[in-house]
Enzyme design. Structure first.
Site, PDB file in Angstrom:
ATOM      1  N   ASP A   1      -0.009  -3.660   6.437  1.00 18.25           N
ATOM      2  CA  ASP A   1      -0.628  -3.154   7.668  1.00 18.25           C
ATOM      3  C   ASP A   1      -2.079  -3.615   7.808  1.00 18.25           C
ATOM      4  OD1 ASP A   1       1.744  -1.875   8.129  1.00 18.25           O
ATOM      5  OD2 ASP A   1       1.018   0.141   7.707  1.00 18.25           O
TER       6      ASP A   1
ATOM      7  N   HIS B   1       0.848  -1.204   0.000  1.00 18.80           N
ATOM      8  CA  HIS B   1       0.000   0.000   0.000  1.00 18.80           C
ATOM      9  C   HIS B   1       0.875   1.242   0.000  1.00 18.80           C
ATOM     10  CE1 HIS B   1       0.879  -0.440   4.271  1.00 18.80           C
ATOM     11  NE2 HIS B   1       0.347   0.739   4.532  1.00 18.80           N
TER      12      HIS B   1
ATOM     13  N   ASP C   1       6.124   4.802   4.806  1.00 13.00           N
ATOM     14  CA  ASP C   1       7.038   3.859   5.463  1.00 13.00           C
ATOM     15  C   ASP C   1       7.053   2.489   4.774  1.00 13.00           C
ATOM     16  OD1 ASP C   1       4.391   3.588   6.476  1.00 13.00           O
ATOM     17  OD2 ASP C   1       5.129   2.486   8.220  1.00 13.00           O
ATOM     18  N   HIS C   2       6.314   2.358   3.673  1.00  6.91           N
ATOM     19  CA  HIS C   2       6.328   1.119   2.875  1.00  6.91           C
ATOM     20  C   HIS C   2       6.903   1.347   1.473  1.00  6.91           C
ATOM     21  CE1 HIS C   2       3.674  -1.201   5.709  1.00  6.91           C
ATOM     22  NE2 HIS C   2       3.541   0.040   6.140  1.00  6.91           N
TER      23      HIS C   2
ATOM     24  N   HIS D   1      -7.273  -0.887   5.717  1.00  9.42           N
ATOM     25  CA  HIS D   1      -6.261   0.044   6.235  1.00  9.42           C
ATOM     26  C   HIS D   1      -6.109   1.188   5.233  1.00  9.42           C
ATOM     27  CE1 HIS D   1      -2.549   1.489   8.057  1.00  9.42           C
ATOM     28  NE2 HIS D   1      -1.928   1.337   6.911  1.00  9.42           N
TER      29      HIS D   1
ATOM     30  N   HIS E   1       1.506   3.930   1.859  1.00 10.67           N
ATOM     31  CA  HIS E   1       2.098   4.710   2.961  1.00 10.67           C
ATOM     32  C   HIS E   1       3.624   4.803   2.842  1.00 10.67           C
ATOM     33  CE1 HIS E   1      -1.687   4.234   5.686  1.00 10.67           C
ATOM     34  NE2 HIS E   1      -1.757   5.267   4.865  1.00 10.67           N
TER      35      HIS E   1
ATOM     36  N   HIS F   1       5.011  -4.319  10.990  1.00 10.51           N
ATOM     37  CA  HIS F   1       5.414  -3.545  12.172  1.00 10.51           C
ATOM     38  C   HIS F   1       5.583  -4.439  13.394  1.00 10.51           C
ATOM     39  CE1 HIS F   1       4.911   0.619  10.736  1.00 10.51           C
ATOM     40  NE2 HIS F   1       3.936   0.138   9.986  1.00 10.51           N
TER      41      HIS F   1
END
Ligand SMILES: [Zn+2]
Length: 259
Positions: A131, A55, A59-60, A114, A57, A169
């Site tokens: 996530d 996805h 941090d990905h 999410h 975001h 995470h």
């Protein structure tokens, strides 16, 4: 059998390298940061075969550009319905991917909730779910819906119980704290908490986890159980009718009162 290398990133992210048995080739899952990935590829002389994105975001996806600087021809797979730079192979779910050099096939699962376009990769008995599902918890709802996330978790529940869950995470201990609000008398949950504490104390990841353990201890996969429904009704003061309503109330309860 694939061999997985865990790459910790930022404060609590995991980037996964899915390698062949000889650890010569790898696909990279959700590289939020290029630096730790590039150093492991370099140190261990591993050739990347592709990048899998769950996805949008940051941090990905934040490390995609840096990895492509070194490996400009690398295919990048990711959700068709999200705006992510550098994706070369947009996926909508139900595709099959085959990486010959790693000898692994993935089924792409559409798991919105999410985020609205979130996808997951299932292969070799492992689920890379970003996530969507966490150890003892699940993702928050950003631009998807609670109903979508509930449905997506039902898809995950239907996978074989010995599936290894590779989430993105290290949230396990914190999630167990909330799970104890929902099931304060669960012996499996207390045992899991002890195990997780021992791993964290030893500086080891608590991920991956087994789907069978999630089915036993993750409250977000247990929303169809009468005692779970009762406890969520108590916590939220709402009368709830079904699994989807229990799930939505539980997720909202955690967001509001726990973290
Ligand atoms: Zn996310």
């Amino acid at each position: 059998m694939s061999h997985i290398i865990t790459v910790p990133a930022f404060s609590d992210n995991y980037i996964w390298l899915i390698c062949d048995e000889k650890v010569e080739n790898a696909v990279i899952v959700d590289p939020g940061d290029a630096t730790p990935v590039l150093s492991i590829l370099n140190e261990q002389d591993i050739t990347p075969e592709g990048i899998l994105i769950t996805h949008f975001h940051h941090d990905h996806v934040g490390g995609i550009a840096g990895i492509l600087q070194k490996y400009p021809d690398l295919p990048v797979y990711g959700p068709v319905n999200e705006s992510i730079p550098h994706i070369t192979h947009p996926l909508s779910g139900s595709e099959q991917l085959h990486f010959e050099d790693i000898n692994i096939r993935f089924e792409v699962l559409n798991v919105p909730g999410h985020t609205a376009g979130h996808i997951a990769y299932y292969g070799d008995g492992k689920l890379f779910c970003g996530d969507t599902l966490f150890a003892a918890g699940c993702g928050r709802v950003f631009n998807g819906t609670l109903e979508e996330l509930h449905n997506s978790l039902q898809k995950v529940k239907a996978l074989p119980a010995d599936t290894l869950i590779y989430c993105a995470h290290e949230y396990t201990l914190d999630n167990i704290g909330f799970a104890k609000w929902v099931e304060p008398d669960s012996g499996s949950l207390l045992a899991r908490e002890e195990q997780a504490m021992a791993l964290i104390d030893a500086n080891k990841p608590t991920v991956p986890s087994l789907l069978s353990l999630e089915l036993e201890t993750n409250p977000f996969l247990r929303t169809d159980l009468p005692h779970v429904k009762e406890q969520v009704e108590k916590g939220t003061g709402k009368k709830l009718q079904n699994s989807a309503e229990v799930f939505a109330a539980m997720r909202t309860w955690k967001d509001r009162d726990y973290d």
